[in-house]
Each structure stands twice: as structure tokens, then as C-alpha cells.
Motif scaffolding. Sequence first.
Motif, PDB file in Angstrom:
ATOM      1  N   ASN A   1       5.201   4.234   7.663  1.00  0.00           N
ATOM      2  CA  ASN A   1       4.397   3.059   7.978  1.00  0.00           C
ATOM      3  C   ASN A   1       3.235   2.986   6.992  1.00  0.00           C
ATOM      4  OD1 ASN A   1       5.951   2.416  10.305  1.00  0.00           O
ATOM      5  ND2 ASN A   1       4.816   3.950  11.465  1.00  0.00           N
ATOM      6  N   PRO A   2       3.131   1.914   6.226  1.00  0.00           N
ATOM      7  CA  PRO A   2       2.063   1.819   5.227  1.00  0.00           C
ATOM      8  C   PRO A   2       0.703   1.577   5.886  1.00  0.00           C
ATOM      9  CG  PRO A   2       3.236  -0.250   5.359  1.00  0.00           C
ATOM     10  CD  PRO A   2       3.967   0.695   6.261  1.00  0.00           C
ATOM     11  N   VAL A   3      -0.347   1.763   5.112  1.00  0.00           N
ATOM     12  CA  VAL A   3      -1.690   1.482   5.615  1.00  0.00           C
ATOM     13  C   VAL A   3      -1.869  -0.020   5.829  1.00  0.00           C
ATOM     14  CG1 VAL A   3      -4.163   1.756   5.192  1.00  0.00           C
ATOM     15  CG2 VAL A   3      -2.559   3.505   4.377  1.00  0.00           C
ATOM     16  N   PHE A   4      -1.359  -0.811   4.878  1.00  0.00           N
ATOM     17  CA  PHE A   4      -1.462  -2.269   4.943  1.00  0.00           C
ATOM     18  C   PHE A   4      -0.070  -2.880   4.862  1.00  0.00           C
ATOM     19  CE2 PHE A   4      -5.387  -0.714   3.037  1.00  0.00           C
ATOM     20  CZ  PHE A   4      -6.356  -1.373   3.761  1.00  0.00           C
ATOM     21  N   GLY A   5       0.126  -3.979   5.569  1.00  0.00           N
ATOM     22  CA  GLY A   5       1.408  -4.676   5.526  1.00  0.00           C
ATOM     23  C   GLY A   5       2.175  -4.468   6.809  1.00  0.00           C
ATOM     24  N   THR A   6       3.498  -4.325   6.699  1.00  0.00           N
ATOM     25  CA  THR A   6       4.347  -4.145   7.867  1.00  0.00           C
ATOM     26  C   THR A   6       3.968  -2.880   8.626  1.00  0.00           C
ATOM     27  OG1 THR A   6       6.155  -5.226   6.675  1.00  0.00           O
ATOM     28  CG2 THR A   6       6.731  -3.992   8.655  1.00  0.00           C
ATOM     29  N   ASN A   7       3.690  -3.024   9.912  1.00  0.00           N
ATOM     30  CA  ASN A   7       3.282  -1.926  10.790  1.00  0.00           C
ATOM     31  C   ASN A   7       1.925  -1.344  10.432  1.00  0.00           C
ATOM     32  OD1 ASN A   7       5.730  -2.077  12.258  1.00  0.00           O
ATOM     33  ND2 ASN A   7       6.760  -0.756  10.769  1.00  0.00           N
ATOM     34  N   GLY A   8       1.191  -1.987   9.533  1.00  0.00           N
ATOM     35  CA  GLY A   8      -0.162  -1.565   9.199  1.00  0.00           C
ATOM     36  C   GLY A   8      -1.125  -2.712   9.424  1.00  0.00           C
ATOM     37  N   CYS A   9      -2.286  -2.623   8.822  1.00  0.00           N
ATOM     38  CA  CYS A   9      -3.216  -3.745   8.884  1.00  0.00           C
ATOM     39  C   CYS A   9      -2.575  -4.948   8.197  1.00  0.00           C
ATOM     40  CB  CYS A   9      -4.527  -3.373   8.196  1.00  0.00           C
ATOM     41  SG  CYS A   9      -5.750  -4.707   8.158  1.00  0.00           S
TER      42      CYS A   9
ATOM     43  N   TYR B   1     -13.195   0.189  -9.403  1.00  0.00           N
ATOM     44  CA  TYR B   1     -12.235  -0.890  -9.672  1.00  0.00           C
ATOM     45  C   TYR B   1     -10.918  -0.311 -10.198  1.00  0.00           C
ATOM     46  CZ  TYR B   1     -10.052  -4.925 -11.940  1.00  0.00           C
ATOM     47  OH  TYR B   1      -9.164  -5.889 -12.332  1.00  0.00           O
ATOM     48  N   ASN B   2     -11.011   0.569 -11.190  1.00  0.00           N
ATOM     49  CA  ASN B   2      -9.801   1.160 -11.765  1.00  0.00           C
ATOM     50  C   ASN B   2      -9.013   1.957 -10.731  1.00  0.00           C
ATOM     51  OD1 ASN B   2     -10.460   0.109 -14.264  1.00  0.00           O
ATOM     52  ND2 ASN B   2     -11.492   1.973 -14.960  1.00  0.00           N
ATOM     53  N   LEU B   3      -9.726   2.698  -9.893  1.00  0.00           N
ATOM     54  CA  LEU B   3      -9.068   3.488  -8.858  1.00  0.00           C
ATOM     55  C   LEU B   3      -8.377   2.588  -7.832  1.00  0.00           C
ATOM     56  CD1 LEU B   3     -11.822   6.204  -8.388  1.00  0.00           C
ATOM     57  CD2 LEU B   3      -9.503   6.619  -9.226  1.00  0.00           C
ATOM     58  N   ALA B   4      -9.028   1.483  -7.503  1.00  0.00           N
ATOM     59  CA  ALA B   4      -8.438   0.551  -6.538  1.00  0.00           C
ATOM     60  C   ALA B   4      -7.148  -0.054  -7.090  1.00  0.00           C
ATOM     61  CB  ALA B   4      -9.442  -0.545  -6.194  1.00  0.00           C
ATOM     62  N   VAL B   5      -7.154  -0.396  -8.369  1.00  0.00           N
ATOM     63  CA  VAL B   5      -5.952  -0.961  -8.995  1.00  0.00           C
ATOM     64  C   VAL B   5      -4.805   0.044  -8.948  1.00  0.00           C
ATOM     65  CG1 VAL B   5      -4.973  -1.722 -11.199  1.00  0.00           C
ATOM     66  CG2 VAL B   5      -7.217  -2.561 -10.460  1.00  0.00           C
ATOM     67  N   VAL B   6      -5.115   1.321  -9.165  1.00  0.00           N
ATOM     68  CA  VAL B   6      -4.088   2.362  -9.174  1.00  0.00           C
ATOM     69  C   VAL B   6      -3.603   2.686  -7.761  1.00  0.00           C
ATOM     70  CG1 VAL B   6      -3.682   4.792  -9.681  1.00  0.00           C
ATOM     71  CG2 VAL B   6      -4.864   3.372 -11.347  1.00  0.00           C
ATOM     72  N   TRP B   7      -4.525   2.696  -6.795  1.00  0.00           N
ATOM     73  CA  TRP B   7      -4.193   3.155  -5.453  1.00  0.00           C
ATOM     74  C   TRP B   7      -3.633   2.070  -4.542  1.00  0.00           C
ATOM     75  CZ3 TRP B   7      -3.849   7.505  -2.460  1.00  0.00           C
ATOM     76  CH2 TRP B   7      -4.129   8.717  -3.111  1.00  0.00           C
ATOM     77  N   ALA B   8      -4.048   0.840  -4.709  1.00  0.00           N
ATOM     78  CA  ALA B   8      -3.610  -0.213  -3.780  1.00  0.00           C
ATOM     79  C   ALA B   8      -2.096  -0.305  -3.619  1.00  0.00           C
ATOM     80  CB  ALA B   8      -4.197  -1.565  -4.213  1.00  0.00           C
ATOM     81  N   PRO B   9      -1.310  -0.262  -4.700  1.00  0.00           N
ATOM     82  CA  PRO B   9       0.147  -0.356  -4.521  1.00  0.00           C
ATOM     83  C   PRO B   9       0.731   0.761  -3.670  1.00  0.00           C
ATOM     84  CG  PRO B   9      -0.456  -0.735  -6.812  1.00  0.00           C
ATOM     85  CD  PRO B   9      -1.688  -0.226  -6.126  1.00  0.00           C
ATOM     86  N   ASN B  10       0.036   1.894  -3.575  1.00  0.00           N
ATOM     87  CA  ASN B  10       0.524   3.014  -2.771  1.00  0.00           C
ATOM     88  C   ASN B  10       0.182   2.864  -1.290  1.00  0.00           C
ATOM     89  OD1 ASN B  10       1.415   5.050  -5.012  1.00  0.00           O
ATOM     90  ND2 ASN B  10      -0.592   4.320  -5.655  1.00  0.00           N
ATOM     91  N   MET B  11      -0.676   1.920  -0.969  1.00  0.00           N
ATOM     92  CA  MET B  11      -1.139   1.766   0.408  1.00  0.00           C
ATOM     93  C   MET B  11      -0.544   0.560   1.113  1.00  0.00           C
ATOM     94  SD  MET B  11      -5.178   2.712   0.193  1.00  0.00           S
ATOM     95  CE  MET B  11      -5.765   4.321  -0.338  1.00  0.00           C
ATOM     96  N   LEU B  12       0.249  -0.248   0.420  1.00  0.00           N
ATOM     97  CA  LEU B  12       0.758  -1.469   1.041  1.00  0.00           C
ATOM     98  C   LEU B  12       2.267  -1.586   0.879  1.00  0.00           C
ATOM     99  CD1 LEU B  12       1.425  -3.658  -1.458  1.00  0.00           C
ATOM    100  CD2 LEU B  12      -1.062  -3.717  -1.550  1.00  0.00           C
ATOM    101  N   ARG B  13       2.867  -2.269   1.829  1.00  0.00           N
ATOM    102  CA  ARG B  13       4.305  -2.529   1.768  1.00  0.00           C
ATOM    103  C   ARG B  13       4.660  -3.537   2.858  1.00  0.00           C
ATOM    104  NH1 ARG B  13       5.651   2.235   2.120  1.00  0.00           N
ATOM    105  NH2 ARG B  13       6.377   2.443   4.278  1.00  0.00           N
ATOM    106  N   SER B  14       5.471  -4.519   2.504  1.00  0.00           N
ATOM    107  CA  SER B  14       5.938  -5.499   3.481  1.00  0.00           C
ATOM    108  C   SER B  14       7.354  -5.925   3.108  1.00  0.00           C
ATOM    109  CB  SER B  14       5.002  -6.715   3.519  1.00  0.00           C
ATOM    110  OG  SER B  14       5.192  -7.516   2.364  1.00  0.00           O
TER     111      SER B  14
END
Length: 311
Positions: free
Chosen positions: A172-180, A234-247
Motif C-alpha cells: 500500500n503506497p503512502v499516496f494514491g490507491t489505499n493511501g492518502c 526540492y531535489n530530494l522531493a523529486v527523487v523520493w516522490a515517485p517512490n511514495m505514490l501509486r494508483s
Amino acid sequence: MSSFWHRVGRRSLSIERPRTDEPRTRHSLDMGTIRRSQKFFAKITWIDTLAELGRHVPLSQISVPQAVYEYDARVEKGATRAVVEQPILHTREFGVLLAMPPQGLPRPVRETLAFVRHNGLRTEGLFRRSPPSTALRAAKDAYDHSQYVDLEIAGVNVAAVLLKLFVRELPNPVFGTNGCSYDVVRAMPSDGRVDYVRDTILEQISDDYRRLLCFVCALLSQVARSSETRMTAYNLAVVWAPNMLRSNDPVADINMCPAGKASTVGAVVQIMVEHFEQVFTREIASVLGPTEPSDAVNDILNTVDLMNQAS
């Protein structure tokens, strides 16, 4: 199996092919066989299968590559059964539902957090660079078999990517399906964004996930403080965001990744890193207690060191 170990007290001895330039009076090579003294051979136990090895040394204390398990299963059918009977070999850490130990963190998280903190703050492009796939796969397999992982050998970039992998492979991702939900993220206003992330977005995330985010973002906040990494929030957010979301909508996933002033997951992660102490007030208090922290980032990460010492 051409592997030989002898357990002596708390030390393990592996037998390696000798250098041919060493004096022949000590040993010699004969058709690939090492000739040594009887006294030396008396100290060696010859091991042919993992099942037999497990009777001498706890397999959880040895870094056995997955390829060795596969080879062992082919040459010794009984070894597979013996290995399977040891539950510790099948305690997966990646790709399983998040289960936080009481007052702790999953082993790959706490070990990689501490290693990156103490060894990676001078590494340019931290969390952005990809390590050798073989080293990454070997370390991940070792964690999934509850084996010892030497991050000193694996390196900082392997440790950093392992941490990202752990988050990305959560069922279950942090954001998206089953997440925020993305709708909650899209509703983030242009003003009062820190309060919105703390009071609205985090409220949509389970306690275990908020705790995980707190520790991860503490590390990211410390990385952003280091000019040597050249990894800003900003750079860290760009790198990490794809790992925290999924739908179920790949286009929506892509649109949620950018950081900056947009109402996206990337922007939320950036806010979590830049304003760590203001966003994670409740999580910090839960970990550190009612005492006002002098430096919440370091204090939170210090508790990770204590977890590793106690394990």
C-alpha cells in the motif's frame, strides 16, 4: 559445493586459493588442490551443503547469495527441505505489509537510515545515483533471508536505494490507491501549506506510515542541510516522490511527482523535508516524549542508533 567453513569460537574461517608467489615451503598447488599440514587440516570442517553448514553455523549470520541457495537446491534435494525448515530464511522484509515493531523500525529501515546518516552526508547526488544492480540485489536478498548485511562493503548508494526500495515496494503506497488520496493533495492551498500537510494530509495516513515518514524525512532533512550532497529539499522531493505514490492511473501518478509550488505529492514531500519540525510535531513527541528537543532532526536519528545497538 566448493565452500569450506570452520567455526572456531566467534570467528569464521574461509579457505581461499593461495597466491602462487608465496613460498612453496608453506603450501603448494596440485591440480587446484591446496596441500597444507595435517595440523592445519585438523582445524577445517568440509561442508558440502547448506543443510550441513546450518548445523555448524547459524545461516542468519552468513551472507549467502540467492544463487547459492538455488545451486544448493539443484545438487542436494534434501538441503532444500532442511533450509526451508528454518523460518528465519523466509522472513521477507521488502514488499510486505508495513508492520512497525514496538518502539522500533523494520530492520532494513533502521540500518540504512543510520548508515546513510553516518557515511553519506558528503556523497554528492545522494539518493539520486544508482548503484550496481548486482550489489543492490545481493543486499536486498540478504535482508529477505534475515542474513547479515555489510553495508560498509555494499556502499552508501546501495544503502540509500535500499531505503527507497523499501518504501516503493510497500503493498500500500503512502499516496494514491489505499493511501492518502490525490484529491486531498490537489486541494492543498497556496497559503498555509505547512499547516495543511500537518493537519489534513498526515491525518489521512496511518500511524505506522506517519512514523515511517517521520524517520525518513528526518534523514532527508539532514541530507538537505549538507551542501556537499548537493541535494536540496526540492531535489530530494523529486527523487523520493515517485517512490511514495501509486494508483491505477499512470498519468495521474506522473502528474503528482513534480515538486515546487504545485499541489502535488512532490510538493508535499518537499514541505515535509523543509519544515520537518513543524510538520511532524505529534510524531516527534511520540518518539522523544514531552521534552522539548534541541534539534529534532538529530534527536530522532539518534534514536535509530539506539535501536540498532539494542538489536
